[in-house]
Design a protein around this motif. Structure first.
Motif, PDB file in Angstrom:
ATOM      1  N   CYS A 168      15.787 -10.290  -0.210  1.00  0.00           N
ATOM      2  CA  CYS A 168      14.635 -11.090   0.238  1.00  0.00           C
ATOM      3  C   CYS A 168      13.295 -10.439  -0.088  1.00  0.00           C
ATOM      4  O   CYS A 168      12.255 -10.892   0.392  1.00  0.00           O
ATOM      5  CB  CYS A 168      14.719 -11.440   1.725  1.00  0.00           C
ATOM      6  N   GLN A 169      13.309  -9.384  -0.898  1.00  0.00           N
ATOM      7  CA  GLN A 169      12.080  -8.824  -1.468  1.00  0.00           C
ATOM      8  C   GLN A 169      12.152  -8.913  -2.991  1.00  0.00           C
ATOM      9  O   GLN A 169      11.153  -9.192  -3.641  1.00  0.00           O
ATOM     10  CB  GLN A 169      11.880  -7.351  -1.039  1.00  0.00           C
ATOM     11  N   TYR A 170      13.323  -8.679  -3.534  1.00  0.00           N
ATOM     12  CA  TYR A 170      13.551  -8.767  -4.983  1.00  0.00           C
ATOM     13  C   TYR A 170      14.274 -10.066  -5.311  1.00  0.00           C
ATOM     14  O   TYR A 170      15.133 -10.527  -4.554  1.00  0.00           O
ATOM     15  CB  TYR A 170      14.423  -7.608  -5.468  1.00  0.00           C
ATOM     16  N   HIS A 171      13.954 -10.629  -6.466  1.00  0.00           N
ATOM     17  CA  HIS A 171      14.732 -11.731  -7.010  1.00  0.00           C
ATOM     18  C   HIS A 171      15.847 -11.144  -7.858  1.00  0.00           C
ATOM     19  O   HIS A 171      15.674 -10.109  -8.507  1.00  0.00           O
ATOM     20  CB  HIS A 171      13.854 -12.633  -7.877  1.00  0.00           C
ATOM     21  N   GLN A 172      16.984 -11.825  -7.872  1.00  0.00           N
ATOM     22  CA  GLN A 172      18.104 -11.403  -8.713  1.00  0.00           C
ATOM     23  C   GLN A 172      18.316 -12.425  -9.819  1.00  0.00           C
ATOM     24  O   GLN A 172      18.481 -13.616  -9.548  1.00  0.00           O
ATOM     25  CB  GLN A 172      19.387 -11.267  -7.891  1.00  0.00           C
ATOM     26  N   GLU A 218       0.830  -1.215   0.000  1.00  0.00           N
ATOM     27  CA  GLU A 218       0.000   0.000   0.000  1.00  0.00           C
ATOM     28  C   GLU A 218       0.859   1.257   0.000  1.00  0.00           C
ATOM     29  O   GLU A 218       0.522   2.253  -0.652  1.00  0.00           O
ATOM     30  CB  GLU A 218      -0.927  -0.018   1.221  1.00  0.00           C
ATOM     31  N   ARG A 219       1.986   1.210   0.727  1.00  0.00           N
ATOM     32  CA  ARG A 219       2.879   2.375   0.771  1.00  0.00           C
ATOM     33  C   ARG A 219       3.802   2.437  -0.438  1.00  0.00           C
ATOM     34  O   ARG A 219       4.364   3.495  -0.743  1.00  0.00           O
ATOM     35  CB  ARG A 219       3.742   2.332   2.042  1.00  0.00           C
ATOM     36  N   GLY A 220       4.028   1.298  -1.106  1.00  0.00           N
ATOM     37  CA  GLY A 220       4.923   1.259  -2.249  1.00  0.00           C
ATOM     38  C   GLY A 220       6.382   1.154  -1.880  1.00  0.00           C
ATOM     39  O   GLY A 220       7.256   1.419  -2.722  1.00  0.00           O
ATOM     40  N   ARG A 221       6.686   0.711  -0.660  1.00  0.00           N
ATOM     41  CA  ARG A 221       8.062   0.530  -0.219  1.00  0.00           C
ATOM     42  C   ARG A 221       8.093  -0.289   1.055  1.00  0.00           C
ATOM     43  O   ARG A 221       7.111  -0.339   1.798  1.00  0.00           O
ATOM     44  CB  ARG A 221       8.784   1.861  -0.021  1.00  0.00           C
ATOM     45  N   GLY A 266      13.317   0.487   2.948  1.00  0.00           N
ATOM     46  CA  GLY A 266      13.500   1.448   1.866  1.00  0.00           C
ATOM     47  C   GLY A 266      13.512   0.878   0.464  1.00  0.00           C
ATOM     48  O   GLY A 266      13.795   1.606  -0.493  1.00  0.00           O
ATOM     49  N   ALA A 267      13.194  -0.410   0.310  1.00  0.00           N
ATOM     50  CA  ALA A 267      13.121  -0.981  -1.042  1.00  0.00           C
ATOM     51  C   ALA A 267      11.829  -0.520  -1.705  1.00  0.00           C
ATOM     52  O   ALA A 267      10.733  -0.719  -1.161  1.00  0.00           O
ATOM     53  CB  ALA A 267      13.170  -2.505  -0.968  1.00  0.00           C
ATOM     54  N   LYS A 268      11.927   0.074  -2.881  1.00  0.00           N
ATOM     55  CA  LYS A 268      10.750   0.576  -3.577  1.00  0.00           C
ATOM     56  C   LYS A 268       9.963  -0.579  -4.185  1.00  0.00           C
ATOM     57  O   LYS A 268      10.535  -1.511  -4.743  1.00  0.00           O
ATOM     58  CB  LYS A 268      11.149   1.564  -4.665  1.00  0.00           C
ATOM     59  N   LEU A 269       8.643  -0.492  -4.086  1.00  0.00           N
ATOM     60  CA  LEU A 269       7.737  -1.489  -4.667  1.00  0.00           C
ATOM     61  C   LEU A 269       6.763  -0.768  -5.591  1.00  0.00           C
ATOM     62  O   LEU A 269       5.576  -0.624  -5.282  1.00  0.00           O
ATOM     63  CB  LEU A 269       6.981  -2.244  -3.566  1.00  0.00           C
ATOM     64  N   PRO A 270       7.223  -0.290  -6.732  1.00  0.00           N
ATOM     65  CA  PRO A 270       6.357   0.500  -7.619  1.00  0.00           C
ATOM     66  C   PRO A 270       5.190  -0.319  -8.150  1.00  0.00           C
ATOM     67  O   PRO A 270       5.341  -1.475  -8.533  1.00  0.00           O
ATOM     68  CB  PRO A 270       7.302   0.924  -8.750  1.00  0.00           C
ATOM     69  N   ASN A 271       4.011   0.293  -8.132  1.00  0.00           N
ATOM     70  CA  ASN A 271       2.786  -0.306  -8.688  1.00  0.00           C
ATOM     71  C   ASN A 271       2.407  -1.619  -8.006  1.00  0.00           C
ATOM     72  O   ASN A 271       1.794  -2.498  -8.627  1.00  0.00           O
ATOM     73  CB  ASN A 271       2.925  -0.531 -10.198  1.00  0.00           C
ATOM     74  N   SER A 299      18.865   2.893 -12.139  1.00  0.00           N
ATOM     75  CA  SER A 299      18.101   4.018 -11.597  1.00  0.00           C
ATOM     76  C   SER A 299      18.230   4.123 -10.086  1.00  0.00           C
ATOM     77  O   SER A 299      18.356   5.212  -9.525  1.00  0.00           O
ATOM     78  CB  SER A 299      16.626   3.889 -11.987  1.00  0.00           C
ATOM     79  N   ASP A 300      18.217   2.990  -9.384  1.00  0.00           N
ATOM     80  CA  ASP A 300      18.386   2.986  -7.933  1.00  0.00           C
ATOM     81  C   ASP A 300      19.777   2.502  -7.532  1.00  0.00           C
ATOM     82  O   ASP A 300      20.034   2.247  -6.353  1.00  0.00           O
ATOM     83  CB  ASP A 300      17.323   2.089  -7.275  1.00  0.00           C
ATOM     84  N   GLY A 301      20.645   2.344  -8.491  1.00  0.00           N
ATOM     85  CA  GLY A 301      22.003   1.922  -8.197  1.00  0.00           C
ATOM     86  C   GLY A 301      22.207   0.438  -8.052  1.00  0.00           C
ATOM     87  O   GLY A 301      23.272   0.005  -7.591  1.00  0.00           O
ATOM     88  N   TYR A 302      21.220  -0.386  -8.441  1.00  0.00           N
ATOM     89  CA  TYR A 302      21.343  -1.816  -8.213  1.00  0.00           C
ATOM     90  C   TYR A 302      21.191  -2.648  -9.490  1.00  0.00           C
ATOM     91  O   TYR A 302      21.979  -3.545  -9.738  1.00  0.00           O
ATOM     92  CB  TYR A 302      20.312  -2.276  -7.169  1.00  0.00           C
TER      93      TYR A 302
END
Length: 392
Positions: free
Chosen positions: A294-298, A194-197, A201-206, A262-265
């Protein structure tokens, strides 16, 4: 007389070429981000324009660059020769024609050879010119006169290279502490979506708390080809069409891809990637993912040893070989392998087995989600206790 700017331009080119010859790996790491952007741009143009227009554009662009570079080198070289001693002048006269017409013809031939070489080498640098490229068609059938035989051989080879591509972690999904409440089962807490992050501090756009979201960071090793827009679009479509139920009544999983800096990663990782098996987890670090762990897959794009790709089952890391053999279907090979490895990540073992008998998670060239895998995903994406407790 050459201007200082012209001398600096020529000197920079000579310095870059010398550095690439002397320190190819180090310089490759420095140039990887810019090179990735250029290659991705060329591939985007190749998919946007018809083949003839793309070839013409490349030819004209290369010709302009070649003429400008040749002109600057000629001006700087002429100024340098004028200041040189008699021995150097004799060598220059011996190497190049003496008459003005001969020198012009020599320069013209060098430029033409450069242009032909550039256009000829382009498919090897950026891959196929298009999905129906004659280069691709002729290459696929070069070793056989029967297209069906070729397809069967590719499929068999494809299956063999996916047969042993999983890394089973010490602690599996049963020891994973799922964030709650998590209405859609995508391992992302509802309040985060709901907050998008995330709180870190990991962004969760859309993000959507009522529909499964899968965030994927793609990192490219040096000298690899970035995913094309077509590949990224097909990846999102494949996952959106999976028969997985969501609380909002829809089906499918929304795949979010970040392969930029864009976010350096995301994007170029700044080094060559040669990995297989548990080695792929060595890249799943705070340096490469930051708060996304542990939120994003690489997904690593590099050289995968011993297989087309590797994926943790369950887990958050995988690798796909930059140049896998083409599959015999409409789905690009890298799209197929990335989908296969990500399913290892989010499904883990299906029915106690690493691979299913059919579908994306099998070792066949199937392009659908099996009922068994869909049933497991309907219960929520699998998490990894190993990653959570050791790498995050």
């Amino acid at each position: 007389m050459a201007h200082p700017a012209e001398s600096a331009f020529v000197g920079a080119i000579i310095g870059l070429i010398t550095a690439l010859v002397a320190f190819p790996t180090r310089v490759g790491r420095l140039l990887a981000p810019a090179g990735g952007v250029v290659v991705d741009g060329i591939r985007w143009v190749s998919e946007t324009l018809p083949d003839w227009a793309f070839i013409l554009t490349v030819f004209l662009g290369t010709m302009i660059v070649a003429v400008v570079v040749a002109y600057e080198f000629a001006r700087v070289g002429y100024a340098a020769v004028r200041r040189a001693g008699p021995r150097t002048k004799r060598i220059v006269r011996f190497v190049t024609p003496n008459t003005p017409i001969g020198k012009a013809a020599f320069a013209f031939c060098v430029t033409i050879l450069f242009l032909i070489g550039s256009v000829w080498a382009l498919p090897y640098v950026i891959g196929d010119i298009g999905a129906n490229s004659p280069i691709t068609d002729s290459g696929d059938l070069s070793n056989t006169s029967d297209p069906q035989d070729s397809a069967e051989e590719v499929t068999d080879h494809y299956g063999q290279l996916l047969a042993d591509d999983t890394i089973i972690s010490g602690q599996d999904a049963s020891s994973y502490d799922r964030p709650r409440p998590d209405t859609d089962g995508d391992r992302l807490k509802d309040s985060w979506e709901e907050r998008g992050r995330t709180p870190d501090g990991a962004k969760l756009p859309n993000a959507d708390p009522d529909r499964m979201d899968l965030y994927v960071q793609i990192n490219y090793g040096s000298y690899t080809h970035p995913l094309t827009q077509r590949e990224k679009q097909m990846l999102t479509e494949v996952w959106a069409e999976m028969p997985v139920r969501n609380p909002d009544g829809s089906t499918g999983i929304t795949l979010h891809i970040d392969d930029t800096r864009s976010d350096g990663y995301g994007g170029a990782i700044g080094e060559e990637i040669v990995a297989g098996g548990p080695e792929i987890r060595d890249y799943y670090t705070a340096r490469n993912l930051g708060p996304r762990r542990c939120q994003y897959h690489q997904v690593l794009v590099g050289e995968s040893t011993g297989s087309l790709g590797w994926g943790s089952a369950p887990g958050f890391s995988s690798i796909v070989d930059d140049q896998p053999p083409e599959s015999d279907g409409e789905i690009p090979a890298r799209v197929h392998v990335i989908t296969h490895e990500l399913l290892h990540n989010v499904a883990g073992k299906v029915g106690g087995r690493k691979h299913t008998t059919e579908g994306w998670l099998s070792t066949a060239d199937d392009t659908f989600l099996s009922d068994a895998t869909a049933q497991d995903l309907n219960d929520g994406l699998a998490g990894s206790g190993y990653f959570q407790q050791n790498l995050c």
